[in-house]
Design a protein around this motif. Structure first.
Motif, mmCIF file in Angstrom:
data_model
loop_
_atom_site.group_PDB
_atom_site.id
_atom_site.type_symbol
_atom_site.label_atom_id
_atom_site.label_comp_id
_atom_site.label_asym_id
_atom_site.label_seq_id
_atom_site.Cartn_x
_atom_site.Cartn_y
_atom_site.Cartn_z
ATOM 1 N N PHE A 163 -10.505 7.055 -0.172
ATOM 2 C CA PHE A 163 -10.372 6.847 1.268
ATOM 3 C C PHE A 163 -9.878 5.407 1.455
ATOM 4 O O PHE A 163 -10.652 4.456 1.330
ATOM 5 C CB PHE A 163 -11.712 7.068 1.967
ATOM 6 C CG PHE A 163 -12.263 8.464 1.788
ATOM 7 C CD1 PHE A 163 -12.032 9.445 2.741
ATOM 8 C CD2 PHE A 163 -13.013 8.794 0.658
ATOM 9 C CE1 PHE A 163 -12.533 10.728 2.575
ATOM 10 C CE2 PHE A 163 -13.524 10.074 0.484
ATOM 11 C CZ PHE A 163 -13.277 11.041 1.450
ATOM 12 N N VAL A 164 -8.600 5.259 1.723
ATOM 13 C CA VAL A 164 -7.943 3.954 1.742
ATOM 14 C C VAL A 164 -8.068 3.315 3.123
ATOM 15 O O VAL A 164 -8.086 4.014 4.141
ATOM 16 C CB VAL A 164 -6.462 4.123 1.343
ATOM 17 C CG1 VAL A 164 -5.705 2.828 1.473
ATOM 18 C CG2 VAL A 164 -6.380 4.645 -0.102
ATOM 19 N N GLY A 165 -8.131 1.986 3.158
ATOM 20 C CA GLY A 165 -8.411 1.304 4.412
ATOM 21 C C GLY A 165 -7.275 0.556 5.064
ATOM 22 O O GLY A 165 -7.436 0.037 6.173
ATOM 23 N N ASP A 166 -6.094 0.475 4.432
ATOM 24 C CA ASP A 166 -5.019 -0.329 5.035
ATOM 25 C C ASP A 166 -3.632 0.210 4.676
ATOM 26 O O ASP A 166 -2.689 -0.550 4.465
ATOM 27 C CB ASP A 166 -5.139 -1.795 4.620
ATOM 28 C CG ASP A 166 -5.313 -1.976 3.118
ATOM 29 O OD1 ASP A 166 -5.192 -0.985 2.380
ATOM 30 O OD2 ASP A 166 -5.580 -3.109 2.690
ATOM 31 N N THR A 177 -6.129 -2.283 -0.382
ATOM 32 C CA THR A 177 -7.121 -1.334 -0.891
ATOM 33 C C THR A 177 -6.488 -0.242 -1.747
ATOM 34 O O THR A 177 -7.122 0.243 -2.685
ATOM 35 C CB THR A 177 -7.923 -0.698 0.254
ATOM 36 O OG1 THR A 177 -7.046 0.026 1.125
ATOM 37 C CG2 THR A 177 -8.682 -1.752 1.045
ATOM 38 N N THR A 178 -5.241 0.147 -1.459
ATOM 39 C CA THR A 178 -4.596 1.154 -2.306
ATOM 40 C C THR A 178 -4.362 0.608 -3.708
ATOM 41 O O THR A 178 -4.587 1.300 -4.706
ATOM 42 C CB THR A 178 -3.268 1.615 -1.698
ATOM 43 O OG1 THR A 178 -3.473 2.024 -0.355
ATOM 44 C CG2 THR A 178 -2.712 2.808 -2.472
ATOM 45 N N ARG A 179 -3.895 -0.645 -3.790
ATOM 46 C CA ARG A 179 -3.697 -1.272 -5.106
ATOM 47 C C ARG A 179 -5.026 -1.366 -5.856
ATOM 48 O O ARG A 179 -5.090 -1.125 -7.072
ATOM 49 C CB ARG A 179 -3.094 -2.663 -4.939
ATOM 50 C CG ARG A 179 -1.674 -2.684 -4.366
ATOM 51 C CD ARG A 179 -0.639 -2.407 -5.423
ATOM 52 N NE ARG A 179 0.705 -2.512 -4.883
ATOM 53 C CZ ARG A 179 1.465 -3.613 -4.939
ATOM 54 N NH1 ARG A 179 0.990 -4.710 -5.496
ATOM 55 N NH2 ARG A 179 2.692 -3.608 -4.454
ATOM 56 N N GLN A 180 -6.093 -1.707 -5.147
ATOM 57 C CA GLN A 180 -7.404 -1.803 -5.797
ATOM 58 C C GLN A 180 -7.882 -0.422 -6.257
ATOM 59 O O GLN A 180 -8.490 -0.291 -7.332
ATOM 60 C CB GLN A 180 -8.415 -2.429 -4.842
ATOM 61 C CG GLN A 180 -8.157 -3.888 -4.517
ATOM 62 C CD GLN A 180 -9.292 -4.491 -3.712
ATOM 63 O OE1 GLN A 180 -10.445 -4.521 -4.157
ATOM 64 N NE2 GLN A 180 -8.984 -4.968 -2.521
ATOM 65 N N LEU A 413 3.452 5.667 -2.917
ATOM 66 C CA LEU A 413 4.293 4.625 -3.504
ATOM 67 C C LEU A 413 3.526 3.792 -4.511
ATOM 68 O O LEU A 413 4.001 3.512 -5.616
ATOM 69 C CB LEU A 413 4.822 3.710 -2.393
ATOM 70 C CG LEU A 413 5.904 4.219 -1.453
ATOM 71 C CD1 LEU A 413 6.059 3.264 -0.284
ATOM 72 C CD2 LEU A 413 7.227 4.364 -2.183
ATOM 73 N N VAL A 414 2.318 3.401 -4.122
ATOM 74 C CA VAL A 414 1.505 2.532 -4.970
ATOM 75 C C VAL A 414 1.021 3.289 -6.198
ATOM 76 O O VAL A 414 1.048 2.765 -7.321
ATOM 77 C CB VAL A 414 0.319 1.966 -4.177
ATOM 78 C CG1 VAL A 414 -0.604 1.156 -5.076
ATOM 79 C CG2 VAL A 414 0.819 1.104 -3.025
ATOM 80 N N TYR A 415 0.570 4.530 -6.015
ATOM 81 C CA TYR A 415 0.089 5.301 -7.154
ATOM 82 C C TYR A 415 1.203 5.536 -8.175
ATOM 83 O O TYR A 415 0.989 5.397 -9.383
ATOM 84 C CB TYR A 415 -0.488 6.639 -6.690
ATOM 85 C CG TYR A 415 -1.669 6.508 -5.749
ATOM 86 C CD1 TYR A 415 -2.680 5.581 -5.984
ATOM 87 C CD2 TYR A 415 -1.777 7.304 -4.606
ATOM 88 C CE1 TYR A 415 -3.756 5.450 -5.128
ATOM 89 C CE2 TYR A 415 -2.852 7.188 -3.738
ATOM 90 C CZ TYR A 415 -3.834 6.255 -4.000
ATOM 91 O OH TYR A 415 -4.900 6.141 -3.135
#
Length: 465
Positions: A163-166, A177-180, A413-415
């Motif tokens: 559950f991503v926050g930004d 948060t996605t990168r983390q 994109l990040v994944y």
């Protein structure tokens, strides 16, 4: 952030209405209750409401029997991300990631006909900010976790739900948060991800489902600033060089320029599949381009359609202007913001160089904003396609399934950048002219909301085995 697919052919909602409250299952009732609650959180940048929403979700999960050790959080500034896992029995099997984002683009209540932060069911729709982008996905994942927990489901593969926050603001930031999430020990070895923030189906004018699209690639989201500086002066003494005029000429050139036509196997498969179910000259052009991307006439016909032009080339468009400092002074600075959606395998620096060439004015500085995320294509695997198709066919029998290129951007994109192949599949069918994500009176068909909840549950059960 994404939903730009969304959707590309004139269509009508299914005549089927959602089940009445008395006909709903306990799981549907619970999903609706969660949906109603999460819409109330104004989870846009600057509001500080994402942690409160995450706390609510965590409380529901803990009440549903999810152990504290299977919930983790990451943070960035005012926002947070949350991870929930269902441990698998096979420790040698790589985990599977599901993803949704809790944050939304802000909505000003004074601009809306209805309260954007209150779930309103009216006719065949749920209204509210985030109903489509992407709190329906959040609830679908929550419902799935709770149902699996209640059924004591023991997957072979560990399932991780992010559950991503930004997503709407920080895709290009290293500590977002996605990168983390992508770097988290529960996630970094994931074999692949299912993203709820894109992918969906189209309906024919008679309400018949005609195609379902699975996102397998995204264009690079990059923003550039074009800046002109000038010594300025008094407005009563005009100069032959003027920062605003110079910038206006540059922006006009950008608007008139068209990047070269491009394609890859995924985009050709997508356009060909849509072409088969699109009547008239538009469908013919799509089919011809899919068969021969060198067909200039077909490419030209496609470029006239906002729905498809982003699938066949890089696009850049001016989105903001800022110039001058006083009404009685010559402008000392003028800046234009140009947002580009870059075709896969084209570098951000190449686009910057092309913009410099287009404006053809050495006085104009062209710089990229932030650190755009460039990610590879995820070719749709047969086993993933089979599971998605089986789920879609439970509610739309026989509808064809095709991969597609997303013109917008999502967490995928990040994944993908982190080495995790990602496919987006929401389970939602919707009219193209009823897609108001990021806009006024955002809504989702009630039936599509419940279908999306079932779709994510289907995928988690089938892929976790």
């Amino acid at each position: 952030m994404a939903r730009s697919l969304r959707f590309v052919i004139g269509a009508a909602l299914c005549a089927l209405s959602s089940p009445s409250f008395a006909q709903q299952t306990p799981d549907q009732i619970q999903a609706r209750q969660m949906f109603e609650k999460v819409i109330t959180f104004r989870t846009s940048q600057g509001q500080g409401q994402v942690p409160a929403m995450a706390t609510y979700l965590e409380t529901v999960l803990r009440d549903g029997g999810v152990a504290a050790e299977n919930i983790a959080k990451v943070s960035k500034g005012e926002t947070v991300g949350m991870l929930v896992r269902i441990p698998g029995s096979d420790r040698n099997a790589k985990p599977i990631l599901f993803s949704a984002h809790m944050d939304v683009v802000d909505a000003r209540p004074e601009d809306w006909k209805r309260d954007p932060y209150k779930l309103i069911e009216e006719g065949e729709f749920f209204y509210g900010r985030g109903t489509l982008d992407n709190k329906a996905g959040v609830v679908a994942m929550m419902s799935t976790i709770l149902r699996l927990q209640k059924a004591n489901f023991k997957p072979r593969r560990t399932l991780v739900f992010a559950f991503v926050g930004d997503e709407e603001t920080s895709l290009d930031e290293a500590d977002g948060t996605t990168r983390q999430v992508a770097a988290h020990p529960w996630v970094k070895t994931a074999e692949y991800a299912i993203n709820t923030d894109a992918g969906g189906g189209l309906l024919a004018p008679d309400g018949k489902p005609i195609i379902y699209l699975v996102q397998g690639a995204e264009k690079t989201y990059a923003t550039f600033e074009l800046t002109v500086t000038n010594q300025g002066g008094h407005s009563s003494r005009p100069r032959p060089d003027n920062a605003i005029y110079d910038l206006a000429k540059a922006v006009t050139r950008v608007g008139e320029y068209r990047f070269p036509v491009m394609s890859n196997p995924l985009t050709r498969a997508y356009l060909g599949a849509v072409g088969k179910v699109t009547p008239g000259p538009a469908g013919e052009a799509l089919r011809k381009f899919a068969a021969d991307p060198q067909d200039a006439a077909a490419a030209e016909a496609i470029s006239a359609s906002p729905e498809f032009v982003g699938t066949t080339r890089t696009t850049c468009v001016a989105t903001m202007l800022n110039a001058g400092h006083a009404e009685n002074a010559l402008p000392q600075k003028a800046t234009a913001t140009v947002n580009c959606r870059i075709f896969p395998d084209v570098s951000v620096d190449d686009v910057r160089k092309q913009l410099i060439s287009i404006v053809a004015n050495p006085k104009i500085d062209v710089k990229v904003i932030g650190a755009p995320v460039v990610s590879p294509v995820s070719e749709l695997r047969p086993d993933i396609e089979r599971v998605i198709t089986q789920s879609v066919h439970r509610r739309a029998p026989g509808v064809p399934v095709s991969p597609y290129l997303e013109s917008g951007g999502t967490d995928g994109l990040v994944y993908r950048e982190a080495g995790i192949p990602t496919w987006a599949s929401s389970g939602v069918f919707i009219k193209p002219d009823e897609m108001f994500a990021h806009g006024l009176d955002e809504r989702i068909p009630v039936k599509s909301f419940y279908d999306g909840v079932e779709h994510i549950h289907d995928l988690a059960v089938a892929l976790g085995k």
